[in-house]
Design a protein around this motif. Sequence first.
Motif, PDB file in Angstrom:
ATOM      1  N   THR A 117       3.597  15.128  32.873  1.00 60.02           N
ATOM      2  CA  THR A 117       3.130  16.172  31.962  1.00 60.02           C
ATOM      3  C   THR A 117       4.309  16.714  31.174  1.00 60.02           C
ATOM      4  N   ARG A 118       4.100  16.887  29.887  1.00 57.60           N
ATOM      5  CA  ARG A 118       5.119  17.521  29.051  1.00 57.60           C
ATOM      6  C   ARG A 118       4.556  18.808  28.491  1.00 57.60           C
ATOM      7  N   VAL A 119       5.457  19.704  28.141  1.00 61.20           N
ATOM      8  CA  VAL A 119       5.053  20.900  27.402  1.00 61.20           C
ATOM      9  C   VAL A 119       5.408  20.637  25.942  1.00 61.20           C
ATOM     10  N   LEU A 132       6.447  17.821  19.568  1.00 58.43           N
ATOM     11  CA  LEU A 132       7.783  18.104  20.098  1.00 58.43           C
ATOM     12  C   LEU A 132       7.711  18.534  21.553  1.00 58.43           C
ATOM     13  N   ASP A 133       8.662  18.038  22.332  1.00 58.66           N
ATOM     14  CA  ASP A 133       8.781  18.456  23.728  1.00 58.66           C
ATOM     15  C   ASP A 133       9.504  19.799  23.755  1.00 58.66           C
ATOM     16  N   VAL A 134       8.808  20.840  24.168  1.00 62.07           N
ATOM     17  CA  VAL A 134       9.388  22.183  24.086  1.00 62.07           C
ATOM     18  C   VAL A 134       9.513  22.886  25.443  1.00 62.07           C
ATOM     19  N   ASP A 135       9.547  22.108  26.534  1.00 63.89           N
ATOM     20  CA  ASP A 135       9.746  22.842  27.787  1.00 63.89           C
ATOM     21  C   ASP A 135      11.131  23.474  27.752  1.00 63.89           C
ATOM     22  N   ASP A 136      11.321  24.524  28.537  1.00 68.32           N
ATOM     23  CA  ASP A 136      12.524  25.343  28.364  1.00 68.32           C
ATOM     24  C   ASP A 136      13.633  24.961  29.331  1.00 68.32           C
ATOM     25  N   ARG A 137      13.733  23.643  29.616  1.00 68.47           N
ATOM     26  CA  ARG A 137      14.719  23.215  30.612  1.00 68.47           C
ATOM     27  C   ARG A 137      15.967  22.604  29.990  1.00 68.47           C
ATOM     28  N   TYR A 269      10.520  19.225  50.885  1.00 69.43           N
ATOM     29  CA  TYR A 269       9.511  19.219  49.818  1.00 69.43           C
ATOM     30  C   TYR A 269       9.948  18.349  48.641  1.00 69.43           C
ATOM     31  N   PHE A 270       8.986  18.024  47.801  1.00 69.22           N
ATOM     32  CA  PHE A 270       9.320  17.333  46.562  1.00 69.22           C
ATOM     33  C   PHE A 270       9.967  18.332  45.602  1.00 69.22           C
ATOM     34  N   GLU A 271      10.989  17.870  44.940  1.00 72.23           N
ATOM     35  CA  GLU A 271      11.694  18.747  44.013  1.00 72.23           C
ATOM     36  C   GLU A 271      10.986  18.768  42.665  1.00 72.23           C
ATOM     37  N   GLY A 272      10.938  19.945  42.068  1.00 77.40           N
ATOM     38  CA  GLY A 272      10.438  20.048  40.709  1.00 77.40           C
ATOM     39  C   GLY A 272      11.443  19.480  39.728  1.00 77.40           C
ATOM     40  N   ALA A 273      11.107  19.553  38.440  1.00 72.69           N
ATOM     41  CA  ALA A 273      12.017  19.011  37.436  1.00 72.69           C
ATOM     42  C   ALA A 273      13.284  19.861  37.388  1.00 72.69           C
ATOM     43  N   PRO A 274      14.458  19.239  37.341  1.00 74.28           N
ATOM     44  CA  PRO A 274      15.690  20.016  37.257  1.00 74.28           C
ATOM     45  C   PRO A 274      15.816  20.698  35.896  1.00 74.28           C
ATOM     46  N   ASN A 379       3.657  21.490  36.055  1.00 70.30           N
ATOM     47  CA  ASN A 379       4.257  22.241  34.953  1.00 70.30           C
ATOM     48  C   ASN A 379       5.773  22.094  35.098  1.00 70.30           C
ATOM     49  N   PRO A 380       6.439  21.366  34.176  1.00 70.72           N
ATOM     50  CA  PRO A 380       7.872  21.118  34.364  1.00 70.72           C
ATOM     51  C   PRO A 380       8.715  22.391  34.316  1.00 70.72           C
ATOM     52  N   ASN A 381       8.190  23.437  33.722  1.00 66.84           N
ATOM     53  CA  ASN A 381       8.958  24.688  33.657  1.00 66.84           C
ATOM     54  C   ASN A 381       9.034  25.402  34.999  1.00 66.84           C
ATOM     55  N   THR A 382       7.940  25.359  35.757  1.00 65.15           N
ATOM     56  CA  THR A 382       7.849  26.209  36.949  1.00 65.15           C
ATOM     57  C   THR A 382       7.665  25.433  38.256  1.00 65.15           C
ATOM     58  N   SER A 383       7.461  24.125  38.165  1.00 66.90           N
ATOM     59  CA  SER A 383       7.142  23.285  39.332  1.00 66.90           C
ATOM     60  C   SER A 383       5.770  23.588  39.928  1.00 66.90           C
ATOM     61  N   GLU A 384       4.949  24.305  39.205  1.00 67.71           N
ATOM     62  CA  GLU A 384       3.580  24.559  39.688  1.00 67.71           C
ATOM     63  C   GLU A 384       2.757  23.286  39.534  1.00 67.71           C
TER      64      GLU A 384
END
Length: 754
Positions: A117-119, A132-137, A269-274, A379-384
Amino acid sequence: MHGWKWSSRRRWLGAASLAVMLTTAGCESTAPEAAEAPEAALAVSLDGAFVAVPRATSTAQRQQVEQQLSGVVEDAGTHFYLAIKRSELNQKWFLSTFFKQAHPGGVLYGAGATLGTRVVSFQEQNGKLFVLDVDDRKKLSDLFDPQILVEAYPVVTDYGPFNRLRGSDQYVLVDPSAGLNRFGAVADLYAWSTRFQTELSFAQRFRTLSDGISFEQVFTGYSDLPDDLASEFLEPNGYRLSGTLALSLRRYKEGAGYSPTPMPTTPFYFEGAPRLITNSGAWQEVAAMKWNVHPGMKPIPWLITPSVLKLQNDPRFQGYDVVGAVKRGVENWNQAFGFKVLEARVGDAGLDFADDTKNVILFDTDEGMPFAFANFRLNPNTSEIRGASVYLPAMWLVLGDEVFDSDPGAFAAQPKSAPPLRLSWSGMAGQTLCDLDLQQALGDRATGTPSTLAVGAALTKKQKVEAYLTHVVLHEIGHTLGLRHNFAGSLVDDGSPTSVRSSSVMDYSLDDDAIQVTTPGAYDVQAVRYLYGMDSGLPTLPFCTDQDRATDPRCATYDRGSNPIPFRLYYFNDLAQRYLTTEQVPSYFDAALSVRINKVLDFVRVGPAASQLEAYQGILASVRPPLALPPGAPAFYGARADDIALRVLSRLYLDPVRQRGVFSGDAPATPALTAAIIADVRGILLNVDGVRGYRSRRAMVDLLKQHQTLAAYSALREAREVITAQLPALAGEERLQSEDLLARITSALSPYFR
Ligand SMILES: [Zn+2]
């Protein structure tokens, strides 16, 4: 938000005559019936963020498409443009992709799983609509915050029927099938090995969701590298790959009250996106992946594909409660939470397993797929975790039915050509589905679990088969909740009849142990409760996971007990004893014995000192010199014992390192181990019991040479003296072989140390 609903579109298609439907102005058709359709035929109301706009095609185009796709895709006549409200372009949207179908290979090639999933946001520019990919990472610093393009769709400006709609000026109209077609998700999938070029693509099955839209992209393309296995799936061109990608665009949203759990040092646990730490040059893991769970919540629904009913109604399986067993695998996790978090039911006939709004157990009727896996949408921003799916093929039911029997004594010797691999993956594209060594599994299981190890005899066959299915689902659902494997689960088994078999369903358990674990284990409860904020303490029960398997032999799959050495020796001896006493050697013997030797020698190579000696003494106990012949031993017993001792000692030192299995280092030369090994090697070299052949004796010279210790040097010198003294009494072949052995020893000693 609503636009053009699937069902209403059907009605519209049904009502319109074919001629009206296909003859709309703006298309390039030269067909004589081409004429502009009445505007009303669009049946579109422009009142949402996304609106699908029916698109005119020529009869020729339509026939071409139907001809090409006949029988392959549903509703080949789907043609639409996509109108996006200009005021929504700057909003954040989840762009989710799910690899729905693949040819060749299907699930084996990644179908049935999310690609991530991308934001995203949109930007209209130069006649195109850019995604555009706009996640805040990814913001590097106050100055550098890159714009990342994902896709671009051509803007359609000359479609009269749309342009004349009231309010159309507030929308930008694009052709969703005419993007780069190097869609990020698709490219990401193949980028690990090769470039993939899409040749043909079209969009279909547009649907309006409550918070966005979804559609599918059917594509065919070519990779730069050929796939050798393509022909196995009846695809003659190894470079070609076809598939269906389901895409959804849904409004960005973070769960109310969601609070991330920082990733603990131990990877439970599985790690969310860095995420990059802006202005620092560093990056960090944000959080462990998890759902937005809290007491009083509406339970998260899981839908089982209705294909499960086909197996449920199959005469072979009618006696089992297949649906109930799968449902329990989901809902038994509620025990760990203490309130209802998950609920499962069979989906209706129209269920689309690629639907981003649903959590689906893909119950595959394919009885040839020997694994299961889970994946989740994040959700790559929050790992939810926003959604998840589990792939569960019928193999687990077929296998359970085949393996389990009510009579405990009858449980044995079921050679399987396709051993079950329980494989899981974290849901990220490019990760392999196969993390198990096929030969390893074969070595463990080719001859079945020795019947004296079987437990759980009190259960009926029906109970066992259902429990087995529940166990597999429980394991996969555990992944979707965020839990990684815990191969230390079996260490809690103290060997007593009443002991729990594992503290974790996230272990890989032997079939007989698996059926004992149908609810979350004590470790699983700890892990879930910490992750979801219900307990403040980290899990305290033993834990180790995938990467630990390379460094700790106690962190192993399909083993048993707090001390796994006796268990592994049991497996080794079970096979070795049959070899010693049965003239006929089964075809799987070499491969199976090799694996079982390695699994004991793991502890000799890397175990703590006590384990090292226990494992070594154990594996040679029945075959070391001087050999004790049991009463009634067959004539070949001595030669077979010599062969097993040779195989073990060769594997320890002489065989190529690649044959050693997971742990490939030399055993540390501790004094106790060295003394034990040199004693055995000396006995074989000097043939103290009269059963040792020259092949073994020569190998022992090589071993002593390789050992490079004074003890080995001393043993070689002694052997030279003894054999020299024996020579005058020998004659014929015996003498020739001994002379050659002596030459080998002399060579090894001249000089000994390298
Ligand atoms: Zn797993």
